[in-house]
Design a protein around this motif. Structure first.
Motif: not given
Ligand SMILES: C[S@@+](CC[C@H](N)C(=O)[O-])C[C@H]1O[C@@H](n2cnc3c(N)ncnc32)[C@H](O)[C@@H]1O
Length: 281
Positions: A143-154, A156-161, A180-189
Motif C-alpha cells: 500500500d502506498a501509505w504503508q510504503g511511505i512508512k516503511a521506505m522513507l526516508p531513503p 539519499h537526502r535529495r530526491g522526489m516523491v 503527505l505530512k507523514m512523508a514530510m516528517e520523514r523526508w523534509a528535503t
C-alpha cells in the motif's frame, strides 16, 4: 479490490502533464552530482503497449502524447519529454508508452535509486518483471501509505516523491494530506509531486485549499484543463501540486503551458501555474 488499470489511460493528457513535471524535477536533481532517490507511491505497470486491447479500447493517448509527438516546441520541458518517449520507440512509430517508473529509471545515473510501491497484483507483477535484475530499482507490492512508512526516508537526502493515486476511492482524497505530512516528517528535503484530477471544480478547489490551510510551505500548482470545467462529464483536466519545487519549475511550466494549451486543449480549455500562499485559503 482495485478495479483501476492505468493501461486504459496511459499517455492521455493527464499523463502528459504529470510526466512533463516529473521529468523536469528529475532533470533538476541531476544538475548536481550528489545521488538522489525517486519514490513512486502508485507506480502502475511501468510500461504500456499501444496495440494492447486496453489502450486501443479508450484511445486516450490520441488526445495526449500523440498530439505532441510530431512537434519540436523549443520549450525544454516539453522537448525533453517527447525526446524520452521517442527514445523508447526507436523504430519511429509509437509502440510503447512509459509509465512513471520507467521514465524515472531511464533518467537515473549510476548513483541514483528508484523505489516503487504498487498494490494491484497484475500491475505489480508486470512492474517487477520490467525491473528484474535492475539493482537500482526496488519494487514492493505494498500500500502506498504503508510504503511511505516503511521506505522513507531513503538512503539519499535529495530526491522526489511522486504521489499518483487513481482517486477511485474516497479515501484517496481524504488520506492525501495526512500521508503527505507523514512523508514530510520523514523526508523534509524531498520534492513532492501530487497528481489530482479535475472533475468537479468545487471538489478540486476544496482539495487544494486543505493543503493551504494546513500551511504546507512552498507549493506550486500546475493545471491543464483540456475542456471547460463541467461537473458530471468526467475528467476535464488535471493538475500537479508540487511541494518544494525546483526554483526553475514555475518559470519552465509557465513557458510550457501556452504550447500544451495549443496542442491539447479544446475551445474553453485553460491552464494555470500558481504559487500557493496561505492568504489564498
Ligand atoms: C494512476 S495509476 C499510476 C500511474 C503511474 N504513476 C504512471 O504515471 O505511470 C494508479 C496506480 O495506483 C495503484 N494503487 C491504487 N491504490 C493503491 C494503494 N493503496 N497503494 C499502492 N498502489 C495503489 C493502482 O493499481 C494503479 O496502478
Amino acid at each position: 479490490m482495485l478495479s483501476y488499470r492505468h493501461s486504459y489511460h496511459a499517455g492521455n493528457f493527464a499523463d502528459v502533464l504529470k510526466h512533463i513535471v516529473q521529468i523536469a524535477i528529475i532533470e533538476y536533481l541531476k544538475k548536481k552530482d550528489k545521488p538522489f532517490t525517486v519514490h513512486d507511491t502508485h507506480s502502475g505497470a511501468g510500461n504500456y503497449l499501444i496495440d494492447s486491447e486496453h489502450m486501443q479500447k479508450t484511445g486516450e493517448f490520441h488526445d495526449g502524447i500523440e498530439k505532441l509527438l510530431d512537434h519540436r516546441t523549443e520549450i525544454g520541458v516539453i522537448d525533453q519529454y517527447v525526446k524520452l518517449v521517442k527514445q523508447l520507440n526507436p523504430v519511429g512509430k509509437l509502440r510503447e508508452y512509459p509509465g512513471s517508473p520507467r521514465i524515472a529509471a531511464s533518467l537515473l545515473r549510476e548513483q541514483d535509486r528508484l523505489q516503487c510501491t504498487e498494490l494491484h497484483s497484475t500491475d505489480y507483477e508486470l512492474l517487477s518483471k520490467l525491473f528484474a535484475g535492475n539493482k537500482q530499482v526496488r519494487v514492493e507490492k505494498m500500500d502506498a501509505w504503508q510504503g511511505i512508512k516503511a521506505m522513507l526516508p531513503p538512503q539519499h537526502r535529495r530526491g522526489m516523491v511522486l504521489i499518483d493515486p487513481s482517486y477511485e476511492l474516497e479515501r484517496d482524497y481524504r488520506d492525501m494530506l495526512p500521508a503527505l505530512k507523514m512523508a514530510m516528517e520523514r523526508w523534509a528535503t524531498a520534492t513532492y509531486a501530487i497528481w489530482y484530477p479535475v472533475m468537479d471544480r468545487n471538489r478540486t478547489e476544496s482539495f487544494i485549499r486543505q493543503f493551504i490551510k494546513a500551511e504546507i510551505p512552498n507549493m506550486l500548482r500546475v493545471e491543464l484543463c483540456v475542456r471547460p470545467d463541467a461537473s458530471g462529464r468526467g475528467m476535464t483536466g488535471s493538475g500537479m501540486l508540487v511541494i518544494n519545487p525546483p526554483y526553475t519549475l514555475a518559470q519552465h511550466m509557465a513557458q510550457a503551458m501556452p504550447l500544451l494549451e495549443k496542442h491539447l486543449c479544446e475551445t474553453g480549455g485553460h491552464t494555470l501555474v500558481k504559487r500557493l500562499t496561505e492568504e489564498q485559503a
